[in-house]
Design an enzyme around this catalytic site. Sequence first.
Site, mmCIF file in Angstrom:
data_model
loop_
_atom_site.group_PDB
_atom_site.id
_atom_site.type_symbol
_atom_site.label_atom_id
_atom_site.label_comp_id
_atom_site.label_asym_id
_atom_site.label_seq_id
_atom_site.Cartn_x
_atom_site.Cartn_y
_atom_site.Cartn_z
ATOM 1 N N CYS A 60 0.866 -1.176 0.000
ATOM 2 C CA CYS A 60 0.000 0.000 0.000
ATOM 3 C C CYS A 60 0.906 1.230 0.000
ATOM 4 O O CYS A 60 1.828 1.330 0.818
ATOM 5 C CB CYS A 60 -0.889 -0.004 1.242
ATOM 6 S SG CYS A 60 -1.845 1.521 1.431
ATOM 7 N N ASP B 73 -0.223 -5.875 0.259
ATOM 8 C CA ASP B 73 -1.469 -6.167 -0.442
ATOM 9 C C ASP B 73 -1.222 -7.415 -1.277
ATOM 10 O O ASP B 73 -0.146 -7.587 -1.850
ATOM 11 C CB ASP B 73 -1.871 -5.011 -1.361
ATOM 12 C CG ASP B 73 -2.386 -3.799 -0.596
ATOM 13 O OD1 ASP B 73 -3.105 -3.995 0.397
ATOM 14 O OD2 ASP B 73 -2.076 -2.665 -0.997
#
Length: 155
Positions: free
Chosen positions: A53, A60
């Site tokens: 992120c 992620d």
Amino acid sequence: MADNPIYQKLGQLGQHTVQPASPEEAQLERVENPHSGTLYLTRFVAPEFTSLCPVTGQPDFAHLVIDYAPGPWLVESKSLKLYLTSFRNHGAFHEECTVSIGKKIFDFTEATWLRISGYWYPRGGIPIDVFWQSGDVPKGLYVPDTGVASYRGRG
């Protein structure tokens, strides 16, 4: 087979390689398509794609499905693997990761058509699915379903 001239310009396949630190550093490689002019589909699946992120630095995770109808070039799979794993320390939103990967492969291989499907695992309770394709599916091209179910959580 390694003596085949279409493989002589490859710098990563069959060699010890260092993991690129970023997508900008990663080098995709390509080989001549021995079936150039034939309409067919190639699928790559990366079920454990990882990026960061850009705001929080938290990891992620996504399940990527890349379908492409090759033109004159094929993407060399080891270089693709190294390119995709170079996102592990790269901060970008889901949309940026997914679309930039699709566009880079499409442009680099001069593909007839490409579709990328990014099924991002929930963070903050919201799964995000990102889809991009280069244009309409060419007439006569068999494109199977991605086989990835919509996220259902515990339901």
